[in-house]
Motif scaffolding. Structure first.
Motif, PDB file in Angstrom:
ATOM      1  N   ASP A 159       0.845  -1.193   0.000  1.00  0.00           N
ATOM      2  CA  ASP A 159       0.000   0.000   0.000  1.00  0.00           C
ATOM      3  C   ASP A 159       0.885   1.250   0.000  1.00  0.00           C
ATOM      4  N   PRO A 160       0.637   2.193  -0.920  1.00  0.00           N
ATOM      5  CA  PRO A 160       1.430   3.437  -0.953  1.00  0.00           C
ATOM      6  C   PRO A 160       1.458   4.160   0.393  1.00  0.00           C
ATOM      7  N   LEU A 161       0.410   4.005   1.197  1.00  0.00           N
ATOM      8  CA  LEU A 161       0.357   4.648   2.506  1.00  0.00           C
ATOM      9  C   LEU A 161       1.376   4.050   3.480  1.00  0.00           C
ATOM     10  N   LEU A 162       1.907   2.870   3.141  1.00  0.00           N
ATOM     11  CA  LEU A 162       2.863   2.183   4.019  1.00  0.00           C
ATOM     12  C   LEU A 162       4.305   2.315   3.567  1.00  0.00           C
ATOM     13  N   GLU A 163       4.511   2.645   2.316  1.00  0.00           N
ATOM     14  CA  GLU A 163       5.843   2.554   1.706  1.00  0.00           C
ATOM     15  C   GLU A 163       6.918   3.319   2.466  1.00  0.00           C
ATOM     16  N   ASP A 164       6.575   4.466   3.027  1.00  0.00           N
ATOM     17  CA  ASP A 164       7.571   5.270   3.738  1.00  0.00           C
ATOM     18  C   ASP A 164       7.658   4.928   5.215  1.00  0.00           C
ATOM     19  N   ASP A 165       6.854   3.982   5.675  1.00  0.00           N
ATOM     20  CA  ASP A 165       6.801   3.682   7.107  1.00  0.00           C
ATOM     21  C   ASP A 165       7.095   2.221   7.423  1.00  0.00           C
ATOM     22  N   LEU A 166       7.709   1.500   6.499  1.00  0.00           N
ATOM     23  CA  LEU A 166       7.954   0.076   6.709  1.00  0.00           C
ATOM     24  C   LEU A 166       8.846  -0.187   7.920  1.00  0.00           C
ATOM     25  N   GLN A 167       9.816   0.697   8.152  1.00  0.00           N
ATOM     26  CA  GLN A 167      10.729   0.479   9.274  1.00  0.00           C
ATOM     27  C   GLN A 167      10.104   0.853  10.615  1.00  0.00           C
ATOM     28  N   TYR A 168       8.978   1.567  10.587  1.00  0.00           N
ATOM     29  CA  TYR A 168       8.305   1.974  11.821  1.00  0.00           C
ATOM     30  C   TYR A 168       7.069   1.134  12.118  1.00  0.00           C
ATOM     31  N   THR A 169       6.699   0.271  11.187  1.00  0.00           N
ATOM     32  CA  THR A 169       5.511  -0.574  11.349  1.00  0.00           C
ATOM     33  C   THR A 169       5.936  -1.934  11.885  1.00  0.00           C
ATOM     34  N   LYS A 170       5.279  -2.395  12.958  1.00  0.00           N
ATOM     35  CA  LYS A 170       5.681  -3.622  13.635  1.00  0.00           C
ATOM     36  C   LYS A 170       4.687  -4.761  13.382  1.00  0.00           C
ATOM     37  N   VAL A 171       5.234  -5.968  13.227  1.00  0.00           N
ATOM     38  CA  VAL A 171       4.417  -7.172  13.060  1.00  0.00           C
ATOM     39  C   VAL A 171       5.054  -8.314  13.850  1.00  0.00           C
ATOM     40  N   PRO A 172       4.298  -9.373  14.178  1.00  0.00           N
ATOM     41  CA  PRO A 172       4.899 -10.547  14.828  1.00  0.00           C
ATOM     42  C   PRO A 172       5.912 -11.201  13.893  1.00  0.00           C
ATOM     43  N   PRO A 173       7.006 -11.750  14.422  1.00  0.00           N
ATOM     44  CA  PRO A 173       8.030 -12.359  13.559  1.00  0.00           C
ATOM     45  C   PRO A 173       7.533 -13.590  12.822  1.00  0.00           C
ATOM     46  N   LEU A 174       7.941 -13.728  11.566  1.00  0.00           N
ATOM     47  CA  LEU A 174       7.609 -14.873  10.716  1.00  0.00           C
ATOM     48  C   LEU A 174       6.097 -15.126  10.644  1.00  0.00           C
ATOM     49  N   ILE A 175       5.331 -14.051  10.573  1.00  0.00           N
ATOM     50  CA  ILE A 175       3.879 -14.206  10.494  1.00  0.00           C
ATOM     51  C   ILE A 175       3.431 -14.479   9.061  1.00  0.00           C
ATOM     52  N   PHE A 176       4.232 -14.060   8.067  1.00  0.00           N
ATOM     53  CA  PHE A 176       3.885 -14.295   6.659  1.00  0.00           C
ATOM     54  C   PHE A 176       4.426 -15.636   6.146  1.00  0.00           C
ATOM     55  N   GLN A 177       5.609 -16.017   6.611  1.00  0.00           N
ATOM     56  CA  GLN A 177       6.375 -17.103   6.009  1.00  0.00           C
ATOM     57  C   GLN A 177       5.635 -18.434   5.895  1.00  0.00           C
ATOM     58  N   PRO A 178       4.931 -18.905   6.953  1.00  0.00           N
ATOM     59  CA  PRO A 178       4.243 -20.196   6.810  1.00  0.00           C
ATOM     60  C   PRO A 178       3.177 -20.184   5.726  1.00  0.00           C
ATOM     61  N   LEU A 179       2.504 -19.055   5.549  1.00  0.00           N
ATOM     62  CA  LEU A 179       1.470 -18.952   4.517  1.00  0.00           C
ATOM     63  C   LEU A 179       2.106 -18.935   3.135  1.00  0.00           C
ATOM     64  N   ILE A 180       3.240 -18.265   3.013  1.00  0.00           N
ATOM     65  CA  ILE A 180       3.972 -18.251   1.742  1.00  0.00           C
ATOM     66  C   ILE A 180       4.486 -19.653   1.425  1.00  0.00           C
ATOM     67  N   GLU A 181       4.976 -20.334   2.441  1.00  0.00           N
ATOM     68  CA  GLU A 181       5.486 -21.696   2.253  1.00  0.00           C
ATOM     69  C   GLU A 181       4.389 -22.637   1.770  1.00  0.00           C
ATOM     70  N   ASN A 182       3.208 -22.536   2.375  1.00  0.00           N
ATOM     71  CA  ASN A 182       2.086 -23.360   1.925  1.00  0.00           C
ATOM     72  C   ASN A 182       1.721 -23.048   0.478  1.00  0.00           C
ATOM     73  N   ALA A 183       1.722 -21.760   0.137  1.00  0.00           N
ATOM     74  CA  ALA A 183       1.363 -21.347  -1.226  1.00  0.00           C
ATOM     75  C   ALA A 183       2.329 -21.933  -2.251  1.00  0.00           C
ATOM     76  N   ILE A 184       3.625 -21.935  -1.920  1.00  0.00           N
ATOM     77  CA  ILE A 184       4.630 -22.419  -2.866  1.00  0.00           C
ATOM     78  C   ILE A 184       4.677 -23.949  -2.910  1.00  0.00           C
ATOM     79  N   LEU A 185       4.824 -24.562  -1.745  1.00  0.00           N
ATOM     80  CA  LEU A 185       5.046 -26.010  -1.705  1.00  0.00           C
ATOM     81  C   LEU A 185       3.788 -26.818  -2.015  1.00  0.00           C
ATOM     82  N   HIS A 186       2.618 -26.271  -1.689  1.00  0.00           N
ATOM     83  CA  HIS A 186       1.374 -26.998  -1.944  1.00  0.00           C
ATOM     84  C   HIS A 186       0.594 -26.375  -3.103  1.00  0.00           C
ATOM     85  N   GLY A 187       0.394 -25.055  -3.046  1.00  0.00           N
ATOM     86  CA  GLY A 187      -0.385 -24.396  -4.090  1.00  0.00           C
ATOM     87  C   GLY A 187       0.237 -24.494  -5.470  1.00  0.00           C
TER      88      GLY A 187
END
Length: 218
Positions: A95-123
């Protein structure tokens, strides 16, 4: 649960994040070396080293910068792409609204990776030899939340809920539980949604996994 109990529960869930995909990548590099692919092996080792450092730093913290989570995702995708016979294409849309704030925006660690892994290895498994696989990660802001969708153009969900939950090596229930803790009990929307995309005639177009994360900016 008290706030202290929730914090301990969250720390326990974080400690369960076992980046087993790094071990898989090391095995792939060893296989490439035995086949004499030295240049490719060195390239993989450099990227894997960078990925390992980011993962090590991330899994020791409650929250990490969104830019680090995106970089972990990108490095992982690139490594997996090389393991496909003819690769696959991918995009990461922010989202363009996020592009300049990526280093200030916090998320839980490795919250995307398992979903990406499922998409690649299974999907995308059925497109491993064709080069026709497509993966899209889209990160937007939706009512004070980060809304993240990982979409592939594979055959849809062909596994049971239990198999899907365990397939990544990192429980999807783990992701859901961590999201519940940081969102709080008052948030009523579904935090993690995994579904098959279909056209008007019911033919599967792929799988989409979406999660909602509180928009935390520091």
């Amino acid at each position: 649960m008290t706030l202290n109990e929730l914090s301990l529960r969250y720390d326990l869930l974080n400690s369960q994040m076992n980046p087993h995909f790094i071990n898989n990548a090391i095995q792939s590099i060893c296989n490439a070396m035995t086949k004499g692919n030295v240049t490719q092996s060195i390239n993989w080792l450099n990227r894997l080293s960078h990925l390992y450092r980011l993962v090590q730093k991330s899994t020791k913290r409650k929250m990490i910068e969104l830019q680090d989570e995106i970089e972990i995702s990108r490095l992982y995708i690139e490594l997996q792409k090389d393991l496909f016979d003819k690769g696959f294409s991918y995009t990461i849309e922010i989202d363009p609204l996020l592009e300049d704030d990526l280093q200030y925006t916090k998320v839980p660690p490795l919250i995307f990776q398992p979903l990406i892994e499922n998409a690649i290895l299974h999907g995308l498994k059925g497109k491993k030899c064709t080069g026709e696989g497509e993966l899209c990660i889209k990160i937007t802001i939706e009512k004070e939340m980060l809304y993240v969708c990982i979409t592939d153009n594979g055959d849809g969900i062909t596994k049971t809920k239990k198999e899907l939950n365990e397939g990544s090596g990192i429980s999807l229930e783990n992701i859901n539980e961590r999201l519940k803790i940081i969102n709080g009990d008052t948030y009523k929307k579904k935090l993690l949604d995994v579904r098959t995309l279909k056209n008007d005639t019911g033919i599967a177009l792929g799988t989409q996994s979406c999660l909602r994360v509180p928009l935390i900016q520091l």
